[in-house]
Every structure is written in C-alpha cells, then in structure tokens.
Design a protein around this motif. Sequence first.
Motif, PDB file in Angstrom:
ATOM      1  N   UNK A  17       0.834  -1.205   0.000  1.00  0.00           N
ATOM      2  CA  UNK A  17       0.000   0.000   0.000  1.00  0.00           C
ATOM      3  C   UNK A  17       0.871   1.258   0.000  1.00  0.00           C
ATOM      4  N   UNK A  18       1.941   1.250   0.784  1.00  0.00           N
ATOM      5  CA  UNK A  18       2.837   2.405   0.803  1.00  0.00           C
ATOM      6  C   UNK A  18       3.535   2.590  -0.542  1.00  0.00           C
ATOM      7  N   UNK A  19       3.834   1.473  -1.211  1.00  0.00           N
ATOM      8  CA  UNK A  19       4.435   1.570  -2.553  1.00  0.00           C
ATOM      9  C   UNK A  19       3.487   2.267  -3.516  1.00  0.00           C
ATOM     10  N   UNK A  20       2.203   1.925  -3.440  1.00  0.00           N
ATOM     11  CA  UNK A  20       1.224   2.574  -4.317  1.00  0.00           C
ATOM     12  C   UNK A  20       1.067   4.054  -3.979  1.00  0.00           C
ATOM     13  N   UNK A  21       1.188   4.404  -2.715  1.00  0.00           N
ATOM     14  CA  UNK A  21       1.126   5.824  -2.335  1.00  0.00           C
ATOM     15  C   UNK A  21       2.299   6.577  -2.944  1.00  0.00           C
ATOM     16  N   UNK A  22       3.481   5.988  -2.918  1.00  0.00           N
ATOM     17  CA  UNK A  22       4.648   6.652  -3.505  1.00  0.00           C
ATOM     18  C   UNK A  22       4.500   6.852  -5.004  1.00  0.00           C
ATOM     19  N   UNK A  23       3.667   6.025  -5.646  1.00  0.00           N
ATOM     20  CA  UNK A  23       3.469   6.145  -7.091  1.00  0.00           C
ATOM     21  C   UNK A  23       2.165   6.857  -7.436  1.00  0.00           C
ATOM     22  N   UNK A  24       1.526   7.494  -6.456  1.00  0.00           N
ATOM     23  CA  UNK A  24       0.264   8.182  -6.715  1.00  0.00           C
ATOM     24  C   UNK A  24       0.483   9.423  -7.580  1.00  0.00           C
ATOM     25  N   UNK A  25      -0.582   9.852  -8.245  1.00  0.00           N
ATOM     26  CA  UNK A  25      -0.486  10.999  -9.154  1.00  0.00           C
ATOM     27  C   UNK A  25      -0.315  12.301  -8.380  1.00  0.00           C
TER      28      UNK A  25
ATOM     29  N   UNK B 142      10.433   5.957 -13.332  1.00  0.00           N
ATOM     30  CA  UNK B 142      10.336   5.720 -11.889  1.00  0.00           C
ATOM     31  C   UNK B 142      10.094   4.236 -11.618  1.00  0.00           C
ATOM     32  N   UNK B 143      10.785   3.723 -10.623  1.00  0.00           N
ATOM     33  CA  UNK B 143      10.607   2.334 -10.191  1.00  0.00           C
ATOM     34  C   UNK B 143      10.585   2.303  -8.665  1.00  0.00           C
ATOM     35  N   UNK B 144       9.472   1.848  -8.105  1.00  0.00           N
ATOM     36  CA  UNK B 144       9.321   1.719  -6.656  1.00  0.00           C
ATOM     37  C   UNK B 144       8.987   0.260  -6.364  1.00  0.00           C
ATOM     38  N   UNK B 145       9.761  -0.365  -5.481  1.00  0.00           N
ATOM     39  CA  UNK B 145       9.536  -1.779  -5.189  1.00  0.00           C
ATOM     40  C   UNK B 145       9.973  -2.059  -3.751  1.00  0.00           C
ATOM     41  N   UNK B 146       9.303  -3.005  -3.087  1.00  0.00           N
ATOM     42  CA  UNK B 146       9.726  -3.401  -1.733  1.00  0.00           C
ATOM     43  C   UNK B 146      10.846  -4.424  -1.795  1.00  0.00           C
ATOM     44  N   UNK B 147      11.790  -4.288  -0.904  1.00  0.00           N
ATOM     45  CA  UNK B 147      12.879  -5.260  -0.805  1.00  0.00           C
ATOM     46  C   UNK B 147      12.334  -6.530  -0.162  1.00  0.00           C
ATOM     47  N   UNK B 148      12.665  -7.663  -0.707  1.00  0.00           N
ATOM     48  CA  UNK B 148      12.101  -8.941  -0.264  1.00  0.00           C
ATOM     49  C   UNK B 148      12.423  -9.190   1.209  1.00  0.00           C
ATOM     50  N   UNK B 149      11.389  -9.726   1.926  1.00  0.00           N
ATOM     51  CA  UNK B 149      11.518 -10.164   3.318  1.00  0.00           C
ATOM     52  C   UNK B 149      11.997  -9.027   4.226  1.00  0.00           C
ATOM     53  N   UNK B 150      11.479  -7.817   4.006  1.00  0.00           N
ATOM     54  CA  UNK B 150      11.829  -6.687   4.852  1.00  0.00           C
ATOM     55  C   UNK B 150      10.738  -5.637   4.721  1.00  0.00           C
ATOM     56  N   UNK B 151      10.866  -4.558   5.515  1.00  0.00           N
ATOM     57  CA  UNK B 151       9.950  -3.421   5.431  1.00  0.00           C
ATOM     58  C   UNK B 151      10.664  -2.220   4.816  1.00  0.00           C
ATOM     59  N   UNK B 152      11.589  -2.499   3.933  1.00  0.00           N
ATOM     60  CA  UNK B 152      12.352  -1.455   3.237  1.00  0.00           C
ATOM     61  C   UNK B 152      11.804  -1.302   1.823  1.00  0.00           C
ATOM     62  N   UNK B 153      11.611  -0.069   1.389  1.00  0.00           N
ATOM     63  CA  UNK B 153      11.123   0.248   0.054  1.00  0.00           C
ATOM     64  C   UNK B 153      12.207   1.035  -0.677  1.00  0.00           C
TER      65      UNK B 153
END
Length: 721
Positions: free
Chosen positions: A94-102, A160-171
Amino acid sequence: MTAEAGTEARGNGEGRGDMLDLAALWAAIKRRRAWVVVPTLAALGLSFFAVNVVTPRYTGEVRLLLESRSGFYALPGQSAQDTAGQFDAEAVQSQVQIMMSRDLAREAIKRIGLVGNPEFDSGAGALGALRKVAVMMGLGAHPADRSPEERVLEKYYDRLLVYPVARSRIVAIEFTSQDRALAAKAANTIAETYLEFQEAAKQDNARSASAWLSTTIEPLRKRVAEADAKVETFRAQHGLFAGPNNTSINAQQLADLSTQLSAARSQQAEAQAKAGMIRDAIKQGRTFEIPEVANNELVRRLIEQRVNLRAQIAAESRSLLPGHPRIKELNAQLADLEGQLRGAAERAVRTLENEAKITGQRVESFQAALDGQKKNVATSNDSEVQLRALELDARTLREQLEQYMQRYREAVARDTLNATPADARIISRAVEPIDPSFPKKLPIVLVSTLATFLIALATIVTRELLNGQARPLPQPRGPRWVSVADEEAAAKSENPTPETPRRDSVAGLLTHAGRLGHIRLDLDRPEETLAAMAERTEEPQRGLAPVMLVLDAGAEGAAKPHDLAELLAQRCRCILVDLTSDHDHGEPGFSELLAGEALFSDIIMRATGSRLHSIGPGRAGREAVFAAADLVDVALDALCETYDWVLVAAASNDEASMLEPVARRAQGGLVMSGKASNGHALEVAYRLSELTKAPVSLVLDAEHEVPMARMRQDEEEPVEA
C-alpha cells in the motif's frame, strides 16, 4: 515375462535405434558454417556499435524503512509499539502505491523541475515536421492541450521504479535519467515529498479529530453534570446516604445491630452458664472453688475469721471439754461464719442470674430493632436499584468524557509542528551514480552474440532434421522390381541384350496381388535395410514391436536369418527366435518357456561382442513350440513390449499347418533368397503369401544381386541416404 526380458535387455546395455546421426549433423554444420559465423560476427559488430552510440542513462536509488514513529510523540512515557504487525506485506504494498500516486507525482515534478526539460517534457521546444503533420491529421494531440505536469507524467512513470525489498519493510525508489545529477536529485525529492505527505496526512487527521472533539466535549460535560445532579437529588429524597466504605446508612445500621445482638446473646449465655455452675458447686459443697466467690473480699475475711475460730477451738479443746461454755461459744461463732459464707455464695448466684435476665432483655430489644431495620432495608432496595442505575449512567458519561478529553489533548499535541513524524525514514540517500544503468555493454554484447550463434546453429540443425524426414526413404541400389505391364513396355522400347536375365519368375511374383516385393540386405548400409523393412511391414498395435516371420530359402553362402537379425541389432533392439532346426537340445529354450519350466532370463542368450538377443527351440524341439499356438502368441506379445523387432525364423520346407499360427500373428514375412533368380525362394514366398495377409518380401544379398537389363538401374542415380 515382459519385465524379465526388459531387465535382461537393459542389463546388456542395449539402446534404441532411433538415435540422431551426430556425425551427419556435424558435417552439415561444417558445410554451412558461413551461415553461423557471418550472422554471429554481424550481431557482435552491431551490438558493439549500438551500446556505444546509444545515450547512457543513470539511476539514483533511495531506500526508506517503514516503521511507526508516532508513539513517543503523542503518548510520551509509553513503550515503543510493535511495528512488525503494522507493516505486513499488504501494508508495504500500500505504501508503494502511495509513492506512485499521481498527487505525489505532480508535487515531485514541480520540485524537481521536470517541466521544460526536453528529456521529460514533450512540449519543450518546437514541434518537428512529422509531429505537426500527425497533429493536423488528428493522429496525436498537441502538447499545449495538456497541462505541463500531465505532459511529464508519462515519462516520469516510465523512469520511476518503486519496489519493496524482499523479506523486509524497506522500500526502494529508483529514478532514471540521462543526467546523473538529476537522477539522484529526483530520487531524493520523491522520498522527501512522500515523507512530507505522510506528515501532512497525520496532521490533517489530528486537526480533524481535535475539531470534532472540541464540539463534542462541551455537550458531554453538561450531560455528566446533569447525571450527577440526578443522583444526588434521588439520594436525598429517599435517604440513601452513603456511609464509610461507600455503604448506605441503613445497611450500616443493620450490620451494627446484628453485631450488638450477637454480643448480647453471648453475654446472656455466659451468665446463665456461670450461675448454673455456682449452684452445682453449692450443692456439692465446693463453694470456695468458684472464682466469683473465692475472689470476693467479704468472703476472704470470713474465711480468715473461720480459720482463726477453728484454731481457737482446737487450742481450747486441749484443756476444755466439748460442753464447756467457751467451746460452745466458739462453735456458735463458727456456725455463724459458715452461714455468712453460704449467703455470700447465694448472692453471687443471684447476681449472675440477674445479669443473665438483663442480658436477655437486651437481646430481645436488639432483636426487635434488627427486625425493624430489616424491614427498612427491604423497603429501600427498590430505591437503591434506581439509584445504582442513575450512578451507572453518570459513571459511563464521566468515563466517556475523560476519554474524549485525553484524545483531545493528544490531537492538539499532534497538530503542532514536528509532532507527527511520518511512519518511514530515509536510511540511504541517492548519490550521483558513476556507472550507467543502461546500457550494460558487456552483457548486451555477449547475450546478443551468443543468441545469434545459437539461433543460427538451431536453424541449420532444424533444417537438416526436417529435410531428413521429408526426404524419401532410402531405396536399394539393386534392380527395381516392376509390374508385367512395365516389363512389356520396356521390352518394346528397348532391345534386350544377351546378358539380360529371365524375368518371367519376377513378373509372376510381382503380380501376386501386389503384396510381394524385395528387400536388399546390405551389411554396409543397415539404415537402408531397416527403412526397406519398415516400408514392407504392417503397422503393429500401439506400443508393440512388429513380428516378422523369416523363412530360410537361400542357397549355400547366402545370408541367413541370423545375419539379418545381426544387421538390425546394430541400430535397434532385436531378438531372434530361431526355430529353423532342433539344434542345441541340451539348452533350455522356447519350449521350456511355454511349458512354464523356465523364465525369459533363462532362455535369452547373447553372443560375446554381439548386440543380438536370441532364443533357441529348447529341449522339446520346435514342433512342440509350433503346437502351442496360443502360448506362442502370449510369449511374442511379451517380447514385443521390450524389443523393437521380433524375428521368428523357420525352415522353408515346414508344413503350412505349422507356420500358419505364426504367419497369422506376424506383421510381415521375409524369405531369405540371396539371389533374384532363386526359384525355390519364389515358391516359398508364394506359399507364405497364402498364409498371411501381411506383405511378403524376398531378402536379396547385395553382392549376389544380378542387375536386370533396362530396369532403369543405369538411368537413375541412387538416393542419397
């Protein structure tokens, strides 16, 4: 039986014959090596030129850690909250989608300054000629028709590329640009804008909460005051005042009366018990053992006087007789003292009895008061129930007011500057990248070159395989057998030479329902023999190998069924059931298998240095084998499940009744002829064609084959295998 035969075959290291001819493929590749080398070198040159011509792009990367950071500010003094439960996989996405919001994208575009940048803004600079024509034809929109931010959004999201790092809470936030400084600046700006948006959202929530609570607290406070007033008024009207420990006065009075009643009853029982004990002691003459009597001052003086009188009487009795007046006087005094002592004891008893009566009256009065108080308490229960209901309403409203007040204070605290940090923090800022992220020169050159090489190689191999499947099966190099009409036409068109052999027997063979033909046995080219046999064989059942009945009608020196089987064994799995004669009577064979005295593993033999498996007739002889037609079918089916070819060899002079069961079961018949002019072989082929509906073929030796005049052997080239 099938499993045992298969185990024996695999144990002997047999392989299938349908293997690729790697030598032929390698030869084809070497012949067409230019088709591999030229495209590979071209791909190498083009890829090297492309990676050096294309404009490089750089990528800046920022990493954020998602964690709750509101507990220490809004609620000081409390322990840190568990952030793992707040940011699960769905929350991170959800936070990833917020970072990519218009909305965030528009703000970031303004701060980065992408509007007017030719790399991102399609409206920057003058339109090209093709673009103008497309706009005039309606094939595209004019850049001025859209706002500057809208023009940049498409390229912004593309870079732009926003992605979560696997097995962590780092974006991770990555931004790509041709300008390395712009790439780093854009990534940092997007992260900072996201944090500011988070803080602003929290402040908006706090501001909305404080505004709503401020309008709700005042009416709630009035309701609490009204509820408390109702409680006090009801308590005063019904006399339900509270005493110590928050108990009502009636309940406290009832408890006191009950305690006093219990004490009075105890005193009454104690006084009655003491009075009874004193009376019993007086009757038994143990008056002075009673504590209440012995402790009386008057009684003690009387006892002392009695002791003195008894001493005087004892002293006077030594000199005076009992009738002496002095002795009588002393005895009279002693009797008077004894009467006084009894009177004192009786007074003590009466005193205790009076106390018991008084205590009994107190008990009665306490009991009456207690009964009256119980009635008062019973009548006040209904009022107390109503009072408790009013107190519950007042307490509920008071707790709600306290909660609202606490939340209002927290909301006001969050509304201040820097009091509501975002639930994320930057742990790695973007720096100007040194190496470009695109293109990766060495991997691109290597992959494109290797891919071209593999595609060219696969194309050549596929073409060779397809051409090999499409090409007609190899034809024998011996003379062609033609029909009678073809023979007559050839005789009319050509003058036969003296060397031309007789063809009447051949013509008769080929007119026998079209099911008779020939196969050339060439030991140097087993593929041609195998292909010819496949043409002259009926299709067996699915998953089974064909059974071929082989009759030996060749002359001395000609090829035998064993030679044909050895040739087939070079390319596929083949087994020969040799029933031509009753040789090897001492060894177990097919007859022992049918009798149930041996297994396949006991009767299948293989000569040293040979791939061919063979089975002999056995001790009972071949006649015993042909006599059990049903068991022969079962055994042949088992062999067909393991081998690619099953050859059953028999003698050419065997009776039709013996050969008929195997001929009916076979998918083809073979007659070992050796020469085309073998009349005995032709007769055997005729007789075999009458026993089976499958194709029957003469097996001719390549070295004994006699060419026939004008049979187009000299006119046509042999087909290349």
